[in-house]
Design an enzyme around this catalytic site. Structure first.
Site, mmCIF file in Angstrom:
data_model
loop_
_atom_site.group_PDB
_atom_site.id
_atom_site.type_symbol
_atom_site.label_atom_id
_atom_site.label_comp_id
_atom_site.label_asym_id
_atom_site.label_seq_id
_atom_site.Cartn_x
_atom_site.Cartn_y
_atom_site.Cartn_z
ATOM 1 N N GLU A 1 0.842 -1.198 0.000
ATOM 2 C CA GLU A 1 0.000 0.000 0.000
ATOM 3 C C GLU A 1 0.878 1.249 0.000
ATOM 4 O O GLU A 1 1.807 1.370 0.791
ATOM 5 C CB GLU A 1 -0.908 -0.008 1.231
ATOM 6 C CG GLU A 1 -1.778 1.224 1.381
ATOM 7 C CD GLU A 1 -2.551 1.232 2.689
ATOM 8 O OE1 GLU A 1 -3.443 2.085 2.835
ATOM 9 O OE2 GLU A 1 -2.258 0.392 3.581
ATOM 10 N N LYS B 1 -9.413 2.290 -3.267
ATOM 11 C CA LYS B 1 -9.927 1.867 -1.971
ATOM 12 C C LYS B 1 -11.269 2.532 -1.703
ATOM 13 O O LYS B 1 -11.421 3.741 -1.860
ATOM 14 C CB LYS B 1 -8.919 2.236 -0.866
ATOM 15 C CG LYS B 1 -9.297 1.722 0.511
ATOM 16 C CD LYS B 1 -8.219 2.067 1.538
ATOM 17 C CE LYS B 1 -8.546 1.504 2.908
ATOM 18 N NZ LYS B 1 -7.527 1.845 3.916
ATOM 19 N N CYS C 1 -5.412 -2.475 2.632
ATOM 20 C CA CYS C 1 -5.360 -2.379 4.092
ATOM 21 C C CYS C 1 -6.504 -3.169 4.714
ATOM 22 O O CYS C 1 -6.719 -4.318 4.362
ATOM 23 C CB CYS C 1 -5.376 -0.909 4.509
ATOM 24 S SG CYS C 1 -4.940 -0.647 6.255
#
Length: 509
Positions: free
Chosen positions: A272, A334, A387
């Site tokens: 990430e 995301k 995440c």
């Protein structure tokens, strides 16, 4: 029923001491999760929880449930303090306020769980078999979604290595939680009864485990085509140095050079925001990666902040994965952002105050709920999670069964040398179990890992150092029962059970 002993009379005779014991039981439950992995602790700590619900008023039971939850989340999520103070550079009082506030909120869910079980069981041990798993599942599920949700430390995650893991591809993590509570309820009834009832209870204690062991032998998915060679590159740069100017060039060179060395890999995965910049600031670097991918016939996936200017009045910045292969660029953005980390649900006045204190205060933008799947040059579809998005299994199901491999990139460097990265790896393992897919997981400082479709870690690297790992990964096809139905079966059963017992309870008044 056995003759009451001093310890069993504590909730009524010495409630403060009893609540302290429940706080300690909650702390003890943390040991059931990684990195400790003492999964057999869970039913043992749930038994006294259920006993108090069975023998005390709903009000007193709820107080005990609150302190159990307080102990669990204080010991299990203390790493929030590390994230906010050590790496977020916030004042200590803000970190303590945020951490204790979250722990208090999470504790209220256990308050509600205990209240519901006590209210609906009416002191009848056999009612626990239905009421306790149903109440636990509904509240645990609600905890994962209300107010953006915090599904961390659901009981089912602790069983990723136990025989109950066989139920994960069927009922998902919440179904596993329900079976743990069912086993604990049966164990309590076995202790409290004699004769035929005790024999039936003992059988019910063993049934979830025995059936889970059988289910673990079932192959719900099957290989799809030839294995792919995948490489994970972990930069190993700590969070306090990640955005320093002197680290920028070495970081870019490290990822580029390690990718060139992995020329034979079909997939190369970086963590990430591996590149500490916005994409339009490093366009020439990305073009160089495209050339590397074109020469090697690779798909290179890297985390980066992406500025979107198309079809929007104000530019949006996303936490994204960009995939390059020398032919086109593919993007996953995301969508489940971290509150107070990636966006700040606060009034403008509070945001201005945060800016004055030099605290983070700007929002990232979420991606769409459903996005086109990233595909390798060979056509294998990948479903991505950034995440802690992988803690929301239901949000990933739109991509299945089309996706053959799961991808997770993370930055658990925020939590330092704590238990959080190991807990997160355990969550990723549960996703592989539920979906019958290999997971390729890259984290900035670890734990990066290759995870098999049965949730087993095939290879992982050490934390806080640069790591490059290469391994064959098999794309899978087919669908587990969980992929087909999601959480709905266990939720529907739980809602029906709670509804029936609630009506029964009201009628008895």
């Amino acid at each position: 029923m056995p003759r009451p002993t001093t310890i069993l009379l504590l909730p009524a005779d010495r409630p403060k001491l009893s609540q302290l014991i429940f706080f300690l039981l909650g702390c003890l439950t943390t040991l059931a999760f990684e990195p400790f992995g003492l999964s057999l602790l869970v039913p043992l700590v749930v038994v006294p929880f259920l006993y108090v619900c069975l023998t005390n008023s709903p009000r007193d039971s709820a107080k005990h449930g609150f302190w159990f939850g307080f102990g669990l989340f204080l010991s299990g999520t203390y790493w929030i303090y590390i994230s906010v103070v050590v790496f977020g550079q916030a004042p200590v009082w803000i970190a303590l306020f945020l951490m204790i506030s979250l722990v208090l909120i999470m504790s209220m869910y256990f308050w509600l769980t205990a209240w519901l079980i006590s209210r609906l069981a009416h002191g009848e041990p056999w009612y626990l078999f239905a009421v306790a798993p149903a109440a636990w599942v509904i509240v645990e599920w609600a905890r994962g979604w209300l107010f953006t949700g915090f599904p961390w430390m659901a009981l089912g995650y602790s069983q990723v290595d136990s025989v109950l893991a066989g139920w994960a591809p069927v009922l998902g993590v919440y179904g596993v939680s329900a079976l743990i509570v069912l086993s604990a309820a049966a164990l309590l009834v076995a202790i409290m009864t004699r004769g035929r009832q005790q024999i039936v209870a003992i059988i019910l204690v063993l049934t979830p485990a025995l059936s889970g062991a059988i289910l673990r032998t079932v192959d719900w998915t099957e290989p799809d085509g030839e294995p792919l060679t995948a490489t994970i590159i972990q930069g190993g740069v700590s969070q306090d140095r990640k955005w320093l100017r002197e680290e920028f060039e070495p970081t870019l060179l490290h990822y580029r050079d390690e990718t060139i060395k992995a020329a034979s890999s079909d997939i190369v995965l970086w963590p990430e925001v591996a590149i500490p910049a916005v994409d339009d600031q490093v366009e020439s670097y990305i073009e160089a990666l495209e050339s590397i991918a074109r020469i090697g016939g690779q798909t290179i996936l890297f985390g980066i902040l992406e500025r979107q200017t198309e079809r929007t009045i104000e530019p949006k910045v996303h936490n994204s994965i960009i995939a390059v292969n020398g032919i086109d660029r593919q993007v996953y953005r995301k969508r489940h952002l971290v509150p107070f980390g990636e966006y700040f649900p606060v009034p403008p006045s509070v945001r201005e105050w945060m800016a004055m204190l030099s605290l983070p205060h700007k929002d990232l933008s979420p991606g769409d709920d459903e996005q086109p799947l990233i595909r390798t040059l060979g056509g294998t579809a990948l479903t991505a999670a950034i995440c802690y998005e992988d803690a929301y299994a239901a949000e990933m199901l739109y991509a299945l069964p089309e996706a053959g491999i799961l991808i997770n990139v993370s930055n658990d460097a925020w939590f330092g040398d704590s238990i959080a990265p190991h807990q997160h790896l355990q969550i990723a393992r549960m996703r592989s179990l539920e979906m019958g897919r290999y997971t390729i997981r890259a984290a900035n400082t670890g734990v990066s890992a290759f995870i098999g479709p049965r949730g087993k870690v095939h290879e992982s690297g050490p934390q806080f150092t640069a790591v490059t790992m290469t391994r064959e990964v098999q794309p899978m096809q087919g669908a587990t029962p969980y992929v087909l139905a999601g959480n709905w079966p266990i939720l529907l059963i739980s809602w029906v059970v709670l509804g029936v017992f609630w009506i029964r309870s009201r009628a008895a008044l």
